[in-house]
Design a protein around this motif. Structure first.
Motif, PDB file in Angstrom:
ATOM      1  N   CYS A 184       0.834  -1.193   0.000  1.00  0.00           N
ATOM      2  CA  CYS A 184       0.000   0.000   0.000  1.00  0.00           C
ATOM      3  C   CYS A 184       0.876   1.253   0.000  1.00  0.00           C
ATOM      4  CB  CYS A 184      -0.924  -0.017   1.212  1.00  0.00           C
ATOM      5  SG  CYS A 184      -2.227  -1.277   1.091  1.00  0.00           S
ATOM      6  N   THR A 185       0.254   2.395  -0.162  1.00  0.00           N
ATOM      7  CA  THR A 185       0.988   3.642  -0.276  1.00  0.00           C
ATOM      8  C   THR A 185       1.495   4.113   1.086  1.00  0.00           C
ATOM      9  OG1 THR A 185      -0.972   5.015   0.047  1.00  0.00           O
ATOM     10  CG2 THR A 185      -0.459   4.349  -2.224  1.00  0.00           C
ATOM     11  N   ASN A 186       2.395   5.078   1.058  1.00  0.00           N
ATOM     12  CA  ASN A 186       2.862   5.692   2.300  1.00  0.00           C
ATOM     13  C   ASN A 186       1.691   6.255   3.097  1.00  0.00           C
ATOM     14  OD1 ASN A 186       5.734   5.383   2.094  1.00  0.00           O
ATOM     15  ND2 ASN A 186       5.733   6.943   0.499  1.00  0.00           N
ATOM     16  N   GLU A 187       0.792   6.901   2.391  1.00  0.00           N
ATOM     17  CA  GLU A 187      -0.331   7.546   3.058  1.00  0.00           C
ATOM     18  C   GLU A 187      -1.240   6.519   3.738  1.00  0.00           C
ATOM     19  OE1 GLU A 187       1.349  10.076  -0.098  1.00  0.00           O
ATOM     20  OE2 GLU A 187       0.717   7.988  -0.010  1.00  0.00           O
ATOM     21  N   GLU A 188      -1.499   5.419   3.050  1.00  0.00           N
ATOM     22  CA  GLU A 188      -2.361   4.380   3.615  1.00  0.00           C
ATOM     23  C   GLU A 188      -1.699   3.694   4.802  1.00  0.00           C
ATOM     24  OE1 GLU A 188      -4.360   3.521  -0.757  1.00  0.00           O
ATOM     25  OE2 GLU A 188      -2.703   2.300  -0.019  1.00  0.00           O
ATOM     26  N   THR A 189      -0.396   3.453   4.693  1.00  0.00           N
ATOM     27  CA  THR A 189       0.338   2.829   5.783  1.00  0.00           C
ATOM     28  C   THR A 189       0.371   3.747   7.001  1.00  0.00           C
ATOM     29  OG1 THR A 189       1.706   1.668   4.176  1.00  0.00           O
ATOM     30  CG2 THR A 189       2.549   1.812   6.405  1.00  0.00           C
ATOM     31  N   TYR A 190       0.611   5.014   6.758  1.00  0.00           N
ATOM     32  CA  TYR A 190       0.629   6.003   7.847  1.00  0.00           C
ATOM     33  C   TYR A 190      -0.699   6.001   8.593  1.00  0.00           C
ATOM     34  CZ  TYR A 190       0.934  10.616  10.093  1.00  0.00           C
ATOM     35  OH  TYR A 190       0.936  11.657  11.002  1.00  0.00           O
ATOM     36  N   LEU A 191      -1.807   5.910   7.852  1.00  0.00           N
ATOM     37  CA  LEU A 191      -3.116   5.935   8.498  1.00  0.00           C
ATOM     38  C   LEU A 191      -3.352   4.709   9.365  1.00  0.00           C
ATOM     39  CD1 LEU A 191      -5.938   7.425   6.258  1.00  0.00           C
ATOM     40  CD2 LEU A 191      -4.383   8.531   7.856  1.00  0.00           C
ATOM     41  N   VAL A 192      -2.876   3.539   8.923  1.00  0.00           N
ATOM     42  CA  VAL A 192      -3.084   2.334   9.720  1.00  0.00           C
ATOM     43  C   VAL A 192      -2.347   2.421  11.044  1.00  0.00           C
ATOM     44  CG1 VAL A 192      -2.700  -0.160   9.834  1.00  0.00           C
ATOM     45  CG2 VAL A 192      -3.578   0.856   7.741  1.00  0.00           C
ATOM     46  N   GLN A 193      -1.079   2.855  11.006  1.00  0.00           N
ATOM     47  CA  GLN A 193      -0.358   2.968  12.275  1.00  0.00           C
ATOM     48  C   GLN A 193      -0.953   4.067  13.144  1.00  0.00           C
ATOM     49  OE1 GLN A 193       2.234   5.424  13.347  1.00  0.00           O
ATOM     50  NE2 GLN A 193       1.549   6.802  11.708  1.00  0.00           N
ATOM     51  N   LYS A 194      -1.488   5.100  12.524  1.00  0.00           N
ATOM     52  CA  LYS A 194      -2.156   6.153  13.292  1.00  0.00           C
ATOM     53  C   LYS A 194      -3.430   5.606  13.934  1.00  0.00           C
ATOM     54  CE  LYS A 194      -4.165  10.793  12.896  1.00  0.00           C
ATOM     55  NZ  LYS A 194      -4.404  11.970  12.017  1.00  0.00           N
ATOM     56  N   LEU A 195      -4.179   4.790  13.201  1.00  0.00           N
ATOM     57  CA  LEU A 195      -5.382   4.173  13.744  1.00  0.00           C
ATOM     58  C   LEU A 195      -5.053   3.332  14.973  1.00  0.00           C
ATOM     59  CD1 LEU A 195      -8.303   3.012  13.763  1.00  0.00           C
ATOM     60  CD2 LEU A 195      -7.526   1.371  12.024  1.00  0.00           C
ATOM     61  N   VAL A 196      -3.995   2.533  14.865  1.00  0.00           N
ATOM     62  CA  VAL A 196      -3.624   1.664  15.985  1.00  0.00           C
ATOM     63  C   VAL A 196      -3.200   2.494  17.195  1.00  0.00           C
ATOM     64  CG1 VAL A 196      -1.997  -0.091  16.775  1.00  0.00           C
ATOM     65  CG2 VAL A 196      -2.996  -0.267  14.492  1.00  0.00           C
ATOM     66  N   ARG A 197      -2.344   3.475  16.981  1.00  0.00           N
ATOM     67  CA  ARG A 197      -1.799   4.244  18.106  1.00  0.00           C
ATOM     68  C   ARG A 197      -2.851   5.181  18.717  1.00  0.00           C
ATOM     69  NH1 ARG A 197       3.667   3.009  17.497  1.00  0.00           N
ATOM     70  NH2 ARG A 197       4.408   2.919  15.334  1.00  0.00           N
ATOM     71  N   ALA A 198      -3.583   5.877  17.848  1.00  0.00           N
ATOM     72  CA  ALA A 198      -4.534   6.880  18.345  1.00  0.00           C
ATOM     73  C   ALA A 198      -5.938   6.313  18.543  1.00  0.00           C
ATOM     74  CB  ALA A 198      -4.583   8.061  17.379  1.00  0.00           C
ATOM     75  N   GLY A 199      -6.330   5.379  17.686  1.00  0.00           N
ATOM     76  CA  GLY A 199      -7.679   4.814  17.764  1.00  0.00           C
ATOM     77  C   GLY A 199      -7.770   3.602  18.669  1.00  0.00           C
ATOM     78  N   PHE A 200      -6.836   2.661  18.524  1.00  0.00           N
ATOM     79  CA  PHE A 200      -6.813   1.486  19.393  1.00  0.00           C
ATOM     80  C   PHE A 200      -6.198   1.819  20.755  1.00  0.00           C
ATOM     81  CE2 PHE A 200      -6.519  -1.853  15.712  1.00  0.00           C
ATOM     82  CZ  PHE A 200      -7.728  -1.388  15.216  1.00  0.00           C
ATOM     83  N   GLY A 201      -5.352   2.844  20.786  1.00  0.00           N
ATOM     84  CA  GLY A 201      -4.755   3.262  22.048  1.00  0.00           C
ATOM     85  C   GLY A 201      -3.562   2.445  22.490  1.00  0.00           C
TER      86      GLY A 201
END
Length: 948
Positions: free
Chosen positions: A344-361
């Motif tokens: 996947c793209t840089n942007e898509e990868t960035y969002l997944v790690q952001k989801l885990v860190r900020a969304g999953f906590g």
């Protein structure tokens, strides 16, 4: 939107700094010395007719169409082979030249089919164009004489057609095969009127040594060699430049379209990674994007034994989010996590790690780089201060000694391999360290000076022995070491490598490489001029993967082969965006830019940008997630674009782990092997359907441009954003460019990157910031990112995976040219014609001992499991070593790989597995059970059933 056009200047550009002034058709022209008259004229706006010339190839002077007159010189020389000279006066259009060109063109047309109206490239044919340009209106010779119009077409290649009736024997295809690709598969057979292009010894293209890179097709000025897709669909009406989604070379292509139908992929000459070249995958293997297996609607199921049920996007996202929240409420914040994708793209990868860190906590995020190049990040980060390669690809043009260890560029990185082969043909020396005789050891016009066929698992010992020779024979670049490195650390290291136990003579006993070969290779690397090291998964996928990367860095530091063109340490990344996935913060201990989560200052940057407090403790790595799942502590996972069941080691353990989870969410193009254990399937989209960026192995950030609407309805970034919103953490991007803006704002190495910048420059290499606004092709010039280069003692520790009476052979794995990674994409294209199944390479001696013949079914057994596949008896592997690829799930090669891993990063030890080989009658019971389970788990309920 229109077609992206490229100018062909006829001959390559001169690299001279000296300028020459001449006159062409009364116009004063200034060009670099060494420029051809043809190119000088073209740069001045005057197009000289040509057929055999191309600026991708060296001048040939064959077609006799580009003749010019030069004042003061007799004759009419070819403008492509005649260099400019000071004061030269050139005439490109005179009555004499018009008559000569028209006569030459008459001869071509007299033996050419006149089917222009029905020809696939009508209106885009150079022969047709030049016939009009020279004013040809009739042919005096007629068409009744001897000709080649009845020559039989060769349709054997799945992707292109060869029609010898249309061939004008211009030699462009042959020269492209030699000069650009370096395969030398084509030649001219016969003489005079009987001359014809031949693949091999007059073989069909498919059966010849042709590697289907497409260079010949691209070079052909007529419809002699033409893509079958152009014949079937017609010519494109618009195009966009994008980046290939296969290997880490990151080739630029023009995606040529009719409406939303892809006609063909054409290598982009201005692409700085590939310079207009391609391989069979990027050029032709894009059919998976519209394959019938592709899933386009979201699906859910309560249990993996249930059939899939198609649902709306809202229901699928809502179900996944509610399950994740339920699991966290019952089992704690750390009970779920995510895996990002290197596809996947840089942007898509960035969002997944952001989801885990900020969304999953939590920080339970990892990426497939864990199982391929995580030791590169650790090793190069420790030694140099940055977790990436040091050079751009073009640096190889100035390399005098190429050292390849644990990599097979011609199969895994073929476009860069062609670039490297060109330099080797020009005289650069080659050292190959590999247990297998890869193609580069000996192939047309390329032969390794030294091949070190070491025993799998002994990389560190051999590299330390090379260092032993360099230190004990006084070959260290002391000036570089004193200026650029920690002198005390160097002395400690030098004392270590100088010990007798690290001598080539002692290392020969464990590695199997003759001591004399090690000594000669070390001397060549240290004294042969600019020396560059290129390595791949044969370095990293070991229990001492990180140690090996450090040993490579030690060699480069000791010899001063860093910080300038032609040298360096260069990891050849496997997947298209594995570098980018790492850059974007996909590891559980790092934010984007390789900054540790425990760093309060760094964490505050992201807490401010994301608006939530963030965990300061590293999360779980992929292997830890699996172990925790079996133990019951890890219950849910979001897997974006990664087939962990097929690609990760010890398949049975991975399967048990996935089966133990309560919610497995898979986002992918197809129902892959991991989806057998999924509860939610979110259909992804291909690189043709998205905007974004990829970062290749040379740190080059290239644009990915959407050329068709997402067939599933949403881009991958939009799906992750929807899941995050449903989890209660809001994301509100309207375009991937906004995600890149956030990356730039939070990541120092990307500070100067934007879509506007990439559109203007084409691509840039990080670091790109205020200190380097145009990017950084060569790293560590003058100083290392960490300050002083760090020498690290690399003690050789034999792997715990040992051979013995029960498992006497060592299995190592790799890739093949026609396929990519687990084959999910390439297996759904015509590339399967070249590689229908994984094969086990076994040496004739080992095969004879076991009664195995070529093509027999054999069982491969290890301490972890067993599988079966067909044998290929070959001396490419040494006695005691067997080799296979991992592209086909029916083989399940990772059933036999163990859970041993790198001491620093947990990168699995794929490359060293003790096995036994025996004859077999076919698939094992495990393979049959797996096949049946996979078929059941992929059942999709009928619409009526779903409604009920």
């Amino acid at each position: 939107m229109s077609l992206v056009t490229e100018i062909d200047y006829g001959t390559p550009a001169s690299r001279s700094d000296k300028t020459v002034t001449l006159t062409i058709d009364g116009m004063e022209v200034h060009v670099p010395e060494g420029t051809s008259i043809m190119r000088a004229a073209m740069e001045a706006g005057t197009k000289i007719p040509k057929l055999c010339a191309s600026d991708m190839l060296e001048a040939f002077g064959f077609c006799r169409l580009c003749l010019v007159e030069i004042q003061g010189r007799a004759g009419t020389p070819a403008s492509c082979t005649t260099p400019v000279a000071p004061g030269m006066v050139v005439h490109t259009q005179t009555e004499r030249l018009k008559a000569l060109r028209k006569g030459v063109m008459e001869l071509y047309i007299s033996d050419h089919p006149l089917d222009c109206l029905t020809c696939a490239i009508n209106g885009n044919c150079e022969l047709q164009t030049e016939a009009g340009n020279v004013g040809l209106r009739n042919v005096r010779y007629g068409y009744a004489g001897a000709n080649h119009l009845a020559d039989k077409k060769d349709e054997s290649n799945p992707y292109f057609s060869y029609d010898p009736a249309k061939c004008i024997v211009c030699n462009r295809c042959i020269r492209a095969c030699e000069e650009v690709q370096g395969t030398f598969a084509l030649t001219i057979d016969g003489r005079g009127f009987g001359s014809r292009v031949s693949a091999g010894q007059m073989e069909p293209f498919f059966e010849s040594e042709c590697v289907s890179c497409g260079a010949c097709v691209q070079a052909c000025p007529t419809a002699t060699l033409v893509e079958k897709s152009v014949i079937d669909i017609g010519q494109a009406e618009h195009s966009a430049v994008t980046t290939c989604a296969y290997c880490g070379v990151g080739c630029s292509f023009k995606a040529e379209m009719r409406g939303e139908e892809l006609v063909r992929m054409v290598p982009y000459k201005d692409g700085k990674a590939n310079h207009g070249h391609s391989c069979v995958k990027g050029r032709f293997a894009y059919g998976y994007a519209s394959h019938r297996d592709r899933i386009l609607k979201p699906m859910i199921r309560a249990k993996v034994s249930d059939p899939w049920r198609e649902v709306s996007w809202d229901e699928a996202i809502g179900h996944a989010a509610s399950e994740f929240k339920r699991i966290q409420a019952a089992h704690g914040r750390n009970s779920i996590g995510g895996i990002t994708s290197s596809r996947c793209t840089n942007e898509e990868t960035y969002l997944v790690q952001k989801l885990v860190r900020a969304g999953f906590g939590n920080n339970n995020v990892d990426t497939c780089a864990r199982v391929c190049h995580s030791p590169t990040g650790y090793g190069l980060g420790t030694a140099f201060g940055t977790s990436a390669g040091t050079q751009d690809f073009d640096s190889v043009d100035e390399t005098d000694v190429v050292l390849i260890i644990g990599a097979n560029p011609t199969d895994a990185h073929p476009v860069f391999a062609s670039h490297m082969k060109k330099r080797l043909r020009e005289g650069a020396k080659l050292i190959v360290i590999d247990p297998r005789r890869i193609d580069l050891v000996r192939m047309p016009h390329v032969e390794a000076d030294y091949h070190l066929p070491l025993q799998p698992g002994t990389n560190v010992a051999v590299l330390t022995a090379l260092a032993h020779v360099i230190v004990t024979e006084g070959l260290v670049n002391e000036t570089f070491v004193r200026e650029r490195c920690d002198w005390q650390e160097f002395q400690d290291w030098a004392e270590f490598v100088s010990e007798p136990r690290n001598s080539p003579e002692e290392v020969a006993k464990v590695s199997g490489v003759p001591a004399d070969t090690i000594r000669k290779a070390a001397r060549l690397y240290a004294t042969g001029g600019n020396a560059a090291i290129y390595y791949g998964l044969g370095v990293t996928e070991h229990s001492q993967g990180s140690t090996t990367v450090l040993a490579i860095a030690n060699l480069a530091l000791a010899t001063g082969n860093l910080g300038r063109r032609g040298v360096g340490v260069n990891p050849l990344r496997g997947q298209n965006n594995v570098q980018g996935a790492c850059d974007m913060g996909s590891f559980p201990h790092e934010f984007s830019g390789y900054r540790h989560v425990s760093n309060d200052a760094v964490r505050s940057i992201f807490e401010k940008a994301w608006g939530v407090p963030l965990d300061n403790e590293p999360g779980l790595r992929i292997p830890n997630m699996f172990d925790a799942a079996v133990e019951g502590a890890f219950r849910g996972i979001y897997v974006q674009g990664e087939d962990i069941l097929q690609s990760d080691p010890d398949t049975t353990h991975v399967a048990r782990s996935l089966a133990a989870m309560e919610c497995v969410v898979v986002q992918d193009l197809f129902l892959n092997e991991t989806a057998n254990y999924a509860h939610v399937f979110l259909p992804g989209c291909t690189f043709l359907e998205k905007d974004g960026t990829f970062t290749n192995a040379e740190r080059r950030i290239g644009r990915v441009r959407k050329v068709m609407s997402p067939k599933n309805g949403f881009g991958d970034w939009e799906i992750t954003m929807a899941l995050s919103n449903a989890m209660g953490y809001p994301m509100n991007y309207t375009h991937p460019s906004e995600i890149m803006d956030e990356i730039a704002a939070t990541t120092p190495t990307f500070a100067g990157v934007s879509y506007a910048k990439l559109d203007e420059a084409g691509s840039v290499q990080w670091p790109c910031n205020a200190a380097a606004p145009e990017g950084t092709p060569i790293m560590h010039i003058g100083a290392f990112a960490r300050g002083k280069g760090k020498f690290v003692v690399t003690e050789y520790v034999a792997t715990d995976e040992r051979t013995g009476a029960r498992f006497p052979l060592l299995l190592t794995t790799g890739r093949i040219l026609s396929h990519y990674n687990v084959g999910a994409q390439t297996r759904r294209t015509a590339n399967v014609a070249w590689h229908e199944e994984d094969l086990l390479e076994i040496h004739p001696h080992d095969a004879e001992q076991r009664g195995v013949r070529d093509g027999d079914w054999v069982k491969v057994s290890s301490r972890a499991g067993e599988t079966t596949l067909r044998a290929l008896v070959t001396d490419r592997v040494a006695p005691g070593v067997v080799y296979t690829t991992f592209h086909h799930p029916s083989t399940q090669a990772n059933v036999v790989t163990t859970d041993f891993s790198d001491w620093a990063t947990n990168c699995p030890e794929y490359k060293v597995t003790a096995v036994q080989i025996s004859r077999s009658n076919g698939p094992t019971d495990w393979q049959e059970r797996y096949r049946e389970q996979a078929e059941r788990s992929r059942h999709i309920a009928e619409t009526v059933e779903a409604a009920e």
